[in-house]
Write a protein that holds these residues in place. Structure first.
Motif, PDB file in Angstrom:
ATOM      1  N   SER A  46      40.115  -3.334  70.188  1.00  0.00           N
ATOM      2  CA  SER A  46      41.027  -4.397  69.905  1.00  0.00           C
ATOM      3  C   SER A  46      42.594  -3.795  69.674  1.00  0.00           C
ATOM      4  CB  SER A  46      40.908  -5.194  69.321  1.00  0.00           C
ATOM      5  OG  SER A  46      41.311  -6.760  69.073  1.00  0.00           O
TER       6      SER A  46
ATOM      7  N   ASN B 219      42.135  -7.193  74.250  1.00  0.00           N
ATOM      8  CA  ASN B 219      40.857  -6.738  73.799  1.00  0.00           C
ATOM      9  C   ASN B 219      40.340  -5.834  75.395  1.00  0.00           C
ATOM     10  OD1 ASN B 219      39.659  -7.528  71.731  1.00  0.00           O
ATOM     11  ND2 ASN B 219      39.822  -9.995  72.779  1.00  0.00           N
TER      12      ASN B 219
ATOM     13  N   MET C  41      43.643  -6.252  59.824  1.00  0.00           N
ATOM     14  CA  MET C  41      43.883  -5.074  60.757  1.00  0.00           C
ATOM     15  C   MET C  41      44.700  -4.382  60.028  1.00  0.00           C
ATOM     16  SD  MET C  41      45.511  -5.402  63.992  1.00  0.00           S
ATOM     17  CE  MET C  41      44.381  -4.653  65.004  1.00  0.00           C
TER      18      MET C  41
ATOM     19  N   ASN D 196      36.769  -4.010  67.616  1.00  0.00           N
ATOM     20  CA  ASN D 196      36.433  -5.544  66.797  1.00  0.00           C
ATOM     21  C   ASN D 196      34.606  -5.805  66.658  1.00  0.00           C
ATOM     22  OD1 ASN D 196      35.426  -5.842  69.099  1.00  0.00           O
ATOM     23  ND2 ASN D 196      37.163  -7.370  70.060  1.00  0.00           N
ATOM     24  N   ASN D 197      34.090  -6.678  66.223  1.00  0.00           N
ATOM     25  CA  ASN D 197      33.036  -7.971  65.808  1.00  0.00           C
ATOM     26  C   ASN D 197      31.923  -7.713  66.806  1.00  0.00           C
ATOM     27  OD1 ASN D 197      33.638  -7.444  63.626  1.00  0.00           O
ATOM     28  ND2 ASN D 197      34.608 -10.228  63.112  1.00  0.00           N
ATOM     29  N   ASP D 198      33.189  -6.988  68.297  1.00  0.00           N
ATOM     30  CA  ASP D 198      32.569  -8.043  69.757  1.00  0.00           C
ATOM     31  C   ASP D 198      31.546  -6.479  69.862  1.00  0.00           C
ATOM     32  OD1 ASP D 198      32.847 -10.801  69.681  1.00  0.00           O
ATOM     33  OD2 ASP D 198      34.424 -10.900  70.912  1.00  0.00           O
TER      34      ASP D 198
ATOM     35  N   HIS E 133      41.253  -1.090  67.073  1.00  0.00           N
ATOM     36  CA  HIS E 133      40.550  -0.895  66.199  1.00  0.00           C
ATOM     37  C   HIS E 133      39.442  -1.081  66.990  1.00  0.00           C
ATOM     38  CE1 HIS E 133      41.749  -5.067  65.610  1.00  0.00           C
ATOM     39  NE2 HIS E 133      40.434  -5.305  65.940  1.00  0.00           N
TER      40      HIS E 133
ATOM     41  N   THR F 177      46.635  -5.890  68.491  1.00  0.00           N
ATOM     42  CA  THR F 177      47.306  -7.098  68.223  1.00  0.00           C
ATOM     43  C   THR F 177      48.503  -6.693  70.254  1.00  0.00           C
ATOM     44  OG1 THR F 177      47.418  -6.668  65.787  1.00  0.00           O
ATOM     45  CG2 THR F 177      49.319  -8.261  67.382  1.00  0.00           C
TER      46      THR F 177
ATOM     47  N   TYR G  37      45.535 -11.069  70.281  1.00  0.00           N
ATOM     48  CA  TYR G  37      44.692  -9.837  70.813  1.00  0.00           C
ATOM     49  C   TYR G  37      44.551  -9.098  71.907  1.00  0.00           C
ATOM     50  CZ  TYR G  37      43.654  -9.664  65.852  1.00  0.00           C
ATOM     51  OH  TYR G  37      43.930 -10.155  64.575  1.00  0.00           O
TER      52      TYR G  37
END
Length: 181
Positions: A123, A145, A1, A117-119, A115, A125, A143
């Motif tokens: 997302s 989300n 990140m 995320n992979n899902d 940003h 911090t 995080y």
């Protein structure tokens, strides 16, 4: 990140001031992915003043950022629309700032530490000292989300656990702003 370069509650960072001393007690951020907008409402702008010199520095900083032609941070160069509005609270006791930004791509949000995320969710911090809250997001430490296909809002209240020594130095910026109008 990526490193977070702009803190939502530090006012001067939006205007290229690395050592800003103006912060908001409460910041509400709304990101609308459909419209590609971010609205940042900074409520009750304050500073911490120990000396007369501090007071002069704050007045100087505020006079620069309230100026209509003051430049924005280079970190926001990819944002085609940037608007700011300083205004007095409804009860006439504090100064607020509303920032409205339009972004072009998801990559532009990285400057805010947001940003995808992979899902496929937005997302960012979680910083416990910022006291971030949201009804739209799910906190999965470390995080926050948010769904990518709908607007989301979160708030930050970084002065919640302010030590008493600093509480005594906290100064409302409304009187400073009124002298600049």
């Amino acid at each position: 990140m990526e490193a977070i370069k702009i803190l939502f509650f530090v006012v001067g960072t939006f205007f290229g001031m690395n050592q800003s001393n103006i912060i908001s007690e409460k910041t509400t951020v709304t990101v609308n992915p459909e419209e590609k907008t971010i609205v940042i409402l900074q409520e009750n702008l304050v500073t911490f003043i120990k000396t007369q010199s501090d007071s002069l520095n704050i007045k100087n900083e505020l006079s620069k950022i309230v100026h209509p032609n003051h430049s924005w941070s280079s970190e926001l160069k990819n944002f085609p629309v940037k608007e700011k509005e300083f205004y007095m609270s409804d009860d006439h006791k504090s100064l607020h700032l509303k920032l409205s930004l339009t972004y072009s791509t998801l990559k532009d949000l990285k400057v805010f530490g947001i940003h995808m995320n992979n899902d496929g969710k937005f997302s960012m911090t979680n910083f416990p000292k910022s006291h971030t809250k949201s009804k739209d997001g799910i906190l999965e430490d470390p995080y926050w989300n948010f769904e990518a296909n709908q607007p989301f809002t979160f708030t930050e209240e970084p002065l919640t656990d302010l030590p008493k020594a600093f509480e005594k130095l906290k100064t409302n910026l409304l009187p400073f702003w009124l002298t600049l109008k």
